[in-house]
Design an enzyme around this catalytic site. Structure first.
Site, short mmCIF file in Angstrom:
data_model
loop_
_atom_site.label_atom_id
_atom_site.label_comp_id
_atom_site.label_asym_id
_atom_site.label_seq_id
_atom_site.Cartn_x
_atom_site.Cartn_y
_atom_site.Cartn_z
N CYS A 196 0.84 -1.20 0.00
CA CYS A 196 0.00 0.00 0.00
C CYS A 196 0.88 1.26 0.00
O CYS A 196 1.55 1.54 -0.98
CB CYS A 196 -0.94 -0.06 1.20
SG CYS A 196 -2.33 1.07 1.08
N HIS A 211 -3.43 -5.81 0.98
CA HIS A 211 -2.80 -5.99 2.28
C HIS A 211 -2.73 -7.46 2.68
O HIS A 211 -3.68 -7.96 3.28
CB HIS A 211 -3.61 -5.24 3.35
CG HIS A 211 -3.49 -3.75 3.27
ND1 HIS A 211 -2.52 -3.05 3.94
CD2 HIS A 211 -4.21 -2.83 2.59
CE1 HIS A 211 -2.65 -1.75 3.70
NE2 HIS A 211 -3.67 -1.60 2.88
N GLU A 233 -1.15 -8.69 5.11
CA GLU A 233 -1.15 -8.82 6.58
C GLU A 233 -2.57 -8.79 7.14
O GLU A 233 -2.80 -9.20 8.28
CB GLU A 233 -0.30 -7.70 7.21
CG GLU A 233 -0.94 -6.33 7.31
CD GLU A 233 -0.97 -5.54 6.00
OE1 GLU A 233 -0.57 -6.11 4.95
OE2 GLU A 233 -1.40 -4.37 6.01
#
Lengths: 726, 233
Positions: free
Chosen positions: B92, B208, B210
């Site tokens: 990002c 993302h 994560e």
């Protein structure tokens, strides 16, 4: 009275009676600077002059409550495992009406600072927004600007925005409501209270002080206006980056145990922050404003003291930690300077260099007069019992209109503009009855919602107040969470009018009653009055934010899960169309009589919790706006699976399908569990009716047989369609 | 990975970064790796196997995402780290910073609809596997995006080169893996969601991973990216 004095009083919204009270308590006339500070601290916005006596009607204590309501920046409640939640809701209505983007953005900023002022890491934002109809271009401008403002500020902070509501009604055309709620988490033993000791140093950190926001509290939020353009220059501009690093730095200071207290600079700026910190610390305070960083040269003491520049925090620091605190701020690149200290007398003293520019007792600042006014009951709401029932051939068309109306349609357009996942805790994202966040490192989750329906409160403010609490708790119960604490934001018109004061009192009584029955303390809150323009007040609109605790393993969602599952309605089946979306959409009326039985509500919530914890039901969805038919439709759309239910409607069709009476929920479960459901519903004395089964890809109900795909596209696209209309 | 200890990941924290804690949680608590934060003023990256540039709004990103962060002291070391062939992943805002720093080609423009966008997307990894995608097992991955500036753009000649060298690591796709404009969430050219440098040891991606390391949160596909990295180290 001299014209200049009159003008000065008008600037700070003090009455001449209040002025004479100040003169007598002070023993002399206040100077201009003192008058400005007093006006701000005695404003409705800061002092709750009209609401404070009534707020005593709310239950504020209970198991696990760690703060005394109204005495801290926010409320805290223990959730076990050594953790606590810190929560508060606040309005930013007036600034957002003037400048939607910055008004809403700085609203987020303010509430977030309230949370980390107590040493809590903010983990969730919610917001309840109320606008006039989207058919008017100005309302579309406000709506779009507010959503962008919240997104721009909140997303930059890395706090997930997980829920809330949006409601449209002509009542809010000139007075949009922007209520923002924040929840934080902290170790239960280490909440930072804004209390210091004499000789503690005052460090002011964050943005420099500018000329923005002067009269924000006393002017903008504490009286009514003929035109919003009058007050444009009182709105502040936000700097979310400064807020983010300020938050990280303050949390670091708390972790290192370097401060005695943290105080946010909000309404009333440094004046309020100093007076409140001194009062809580039972100290006096001395500040030298020449040590404050300013954005402009030649700002007068008056301007410096009343400035509402954003992203500033006041820290109470034991002298031995002064340099350590400054070095933490320096590492984050945040300007911070020592501006004064707490004193052992009880004076609020302001110097500019060596010159004393204001000196008044702290006690005078923080003890404004309060008013209990006369009330007058409003005339009875419009009758609707003469309206004809809907005819069967109309049902499908009206249903589709209600389902895709801006008040019912999916909020996806709004919440995809907010980062609702950052923090990796969002287990149930926005779009369900309540959102759920897991608490890392254990088996607990928290559920969050905020609710409030101005239409119901307009019809009956006492019942409407109860219904707001009831709906919030029911929403939590539907995801499997037990409500533990509430925060409320009361939005009303001018309390100096008897009928508005009546509404205020009734709404508070209603919230108090519901919270007592459901055993939920109100740990924090905010009051926003004077929401009226040209003598037309908004619907009384309490927004109630409630948090609950659930187990990660037994969280329930609203959507239907699998073909063949049985669908039941818990709660009474036949109720009226009073105050419903259907009534306004089809007949253009807001009328009838709303009612709620809190005892039933309590039993329903308990039953739902048990059904979820024992794994009996697979889905639960609260029946609210749009009635039973829209609730069922949402269960199908969210699950991507159809429903078939055929039964005879013995009563009025419109009432059966679109009625919004409270204390009801739609649940689904596998066929082998129905016996247990029936047994438990009976035990709790909650009426139970089988509605049908989860089936296929059509939506089939009495007088309705439509493909699910059509419902889906109307519901998902409803809001955008209304926004694109010109 | 028998006999191999945990890899050491360094997560760079700029003022305004917010995915640092999420990346830490995924790598340390879920994948049991050795993880450290690297404050943007630090300049020693020795001992790390992989550097993560996480999401957020570095320095507020008021001018242009990543335009200030790329001048942070740590960034010259990140460049050297990459030149040494070690692995760097920018997620990002991290992707935006890598582009601004010239470590990856192209730029991230504002989304074509000019709105922030937080939603789930499906990702297809094509071509020969990179060190970041070896564990995907031909799977279409599900992950969230959350950005205002994620609209990938590169001039035609660069784009052609990227495609010819199979350096597009991920594209936005349908759940079945078809690349269609309907599922392009931000207007990115060729549905590009992530790109590699020439040496294929630096990856920038808008989604993302994560946030997609646990089924509880909706997907565990992000682990495949981390596990690929762990495998390559």
């Amino acid at each position: 009275m001299q014209d200049t004095l009159k003008q000065a009083l008008d600037n700070v919204a003090l009455s001449s009676e209040e002025y004479f009270l100040i003169v007598s308590r002070l023993g002399r006339e206040p100077n201009e600077v003192e008058l400005g500070v007093l006006g701000t601290l005695w404003s409705e916005h800061c002092a709750y002059k009209h609401s404070r006596p009534l707020l005593k009607l709310l239950p504020t204590t209970g198991k696990g409550v760690l703060t005394r309501t109204g005495e801290e920046n926010a409320g805290a409640v223990d959730i076990g495992d050594g953790l606590c939640l810190i929560m508060k809701i606040e309005s930013h209505n007036h600034p957002s009406a003037v400048e939607p983007f910055q008004g809403a953005a700085t609203g987020v900023g303010g509430i977030v600072r309230d949370i980390f002022a107590l040493g809590g890491r903010p983990i969730a934002l919610l917001n309840s927004l109320y606008f006039g109809p989207l058919a008017e271009s100005h309302n579309r401008y406000l709506f779009d600007g507010v959503v962008r403002g919240i997104a721009s500020y909140g997303n930059c902070l890395g706090i997930p925005n997980v829920g809330g509501g949006v409601f449209f009604s002509s009542s809010y055309s000139d007075n949009p409501l922007i209520n923002v709620m924040c929840v934080g988490i902290a170790n239960a033993g280490s909440i930072t209270r804004s209390r210091g000791k004499a000789s503690d140093v005052l460090i002011l950190a964050g943005s420099a002080t500018g000329r923005d926001g002067i009269y924000g509290a006393s002017g903008l939020a504490s009286r009514t206006f003929e035109s919003e353009a009058e007050m444009r220059s009182t709105v502040q501009v936000g700097d979310p980056f400064m807020e983010k690093i300020l938050m990280e730095a303050c949390l670091k200071l708390v972790e290192l145990g370097l401060v005695s207290g943290i105080q946010d600079l909000g309404a009333g700026g440094i004046s309020t922050a100093l007076a409140e910190s001194a009062s809580r610390s039972e100290c006096g305070v001395m500040i030298d404003i020449s040590r404050m960083r300013k954005r402009e040269e030649s700002m007068s003491p008056y301007e410096v003291l009343l400035s509402e520049s954003q992203e500033r925090m006041l820290l109470l620091v034991p002298p031995r930690n002064e340099e350590k605190v400054k070095s933490v701020f320096q590492d984050f690149g945040i300007p911070a300077s020592s501006v004064g200290f707490l004193t052992s007398d009880s004076k609020f003293r302001v110097k500019e260099g060596e010159k004393v520019v204001a000196e008044v007792p702290v006690e005078l600042l923080v003890n404004p007069p309060t008013y209990e006014l006369k009330t007058r009951k409003k005339i009875a709401p419009e009758r609707i019992d003469f309206l004809p029932d809907i005819s069967p051939p109309e049902v499908e068309e009206v249903f589709m209109r209600v389902l895709s109306s801006p008040n019912l349609a999916s909020r996806k357009w709004v919440f995809t503009q907010y980062d609702h996942q950052v923090g990796v805790n969002t287990v149930v994202p926005p779009g369900s009855d309540a959102s759920c966040l897991r608490i890392k490192g254990g088996d607990k989750a928290i559920a969050l919602t905020c609710d409030g329906n101005g239409r119901y409160c307009h019809l009956d403010p006492y019942v409407g107040g109860m219904m707001a609490v009831a709906e919030a708790c029911r929403n939590l119960a539907c995801v499997g969470a037990k409500a533990i604490a509430a925060t409320d934001c009361l939005n009303l018109g001018n309390p100096e009018r008897e009928e508005i004061y009546y509404q205020l009192k009734s709404v508070i009584r209603g919230i108090g009653r519901a919270c007592r029955v459901l055993d939920i303390p109100v740990v924090s809150g905010n009051v926003s009055l004077y929401n009226e323009m040209k003598g037309r007040a908004i619907y009384p609109t309490p927004v109630v934010g409630v948090v609950g605790v659930a187990r990660i393993k037994s969280i329930c969602t609203p959507h239907f899960k699998s073909e063949g599952d049985q669908v039941y309605l818990l709660g009474k089946e036949k109720e009226g169309i009073d105050g419903s979306e259907y009534l306004e959409l089809r007949w253009g009326k807001v009328g009838g009589k709303v009612s709620i039985d809190m005892g039933t509500e309590k039993k329903l919530c308990r039953l739902l919790l048990l059904l979820i914890r024992r794994g009996i039901i697979k889905s639960a969805h609260d029946v609210s706006e749009g009635g039973l038919v829209c609730t069922l439709a949402e269960c199908c759309i969210l699950g991507g699976i159809g429903f078939e239910g055929k039964w005879d409607i013995q009563s009025r069709i419109d009432s059966y399908l679109f009625g919004e009476s409270p204390s009801r929920a739609v649940v689904s479960l596998s066929p082998d569990k129905t016996f247990e459901l029936e047994r438990m519903a009976q035990t709790y004395n909650i009426p139970l009716k089988r509605l049908g089964e989860v089936k296929g890809n059509r939506f089939i109900l009495p007088f309705i047989d439509l493909p699910l795909a059509r419902l889906s596209s109307s519901w998902y696209g409803g809001l955008e369609k209304a926004l694109s209309a010109s | 990975m028998a006999g191999k200890g945990p890899s050491r990941f360094g997560i760079v924290v700029f003022p305004g970064t917010w995915s640092d804690r999420d990346c830490f949680y995924a790598l340390a608590h879920i994948l049991k790796q050795d993880v450290r934060y690297i404050w943007h003023k630090e300049t020693d990256l020795s001992g790390y196997n992989c550097v993560v540039l996480p999401g957020g709004f570095s320095y507020g990103d008021y001018l242009r995402p990543g335009s200030i962060a790329c001048f942070s002291p740590v960034m010259s070391e990140v460049k050297r780290f990459a030149r040494e062939g070690r692995m760097v992943i920018g997620i990002c805002n991290g992707f935006q910073i890598l582009c601004e720093a010239g470590m990856l080609p192209g730029v991230l423009l504002p989304n074509c609809h000019l709105r922030y966008c937080c939603q789930w997307v499906y990702l297809k990894a094509e071509g020969p596997d990179s060190a970041f995608t070896s564990r995907r097992n031909a799977k279409v991955l599900r992950m969230p995006i959350s950005h205002y500036e994620g609209n990938y753009y590169a001039p035609p000649d660069i784009l052609e080169e990227l495609e010819a060298e199979h350096r597009v690591a991920f594209r936005y796709s349908t759940p079945e893996g078809r690349i269609e404009s309907e599922v392009n969430p931000n207007g990115s050219l060729n549905n590009i969601a992530g790109v590699l440098n020439k040496r294929r040891n630096v990856l920038g991606m808008m989604p993302h991973p994560e946030r997609a390391c646990e089924q509880l949160l909706g997907s565990a596909d992000g682990n495949l990216v981390w596990q690929s990295i762990m495998n390559a180290i």
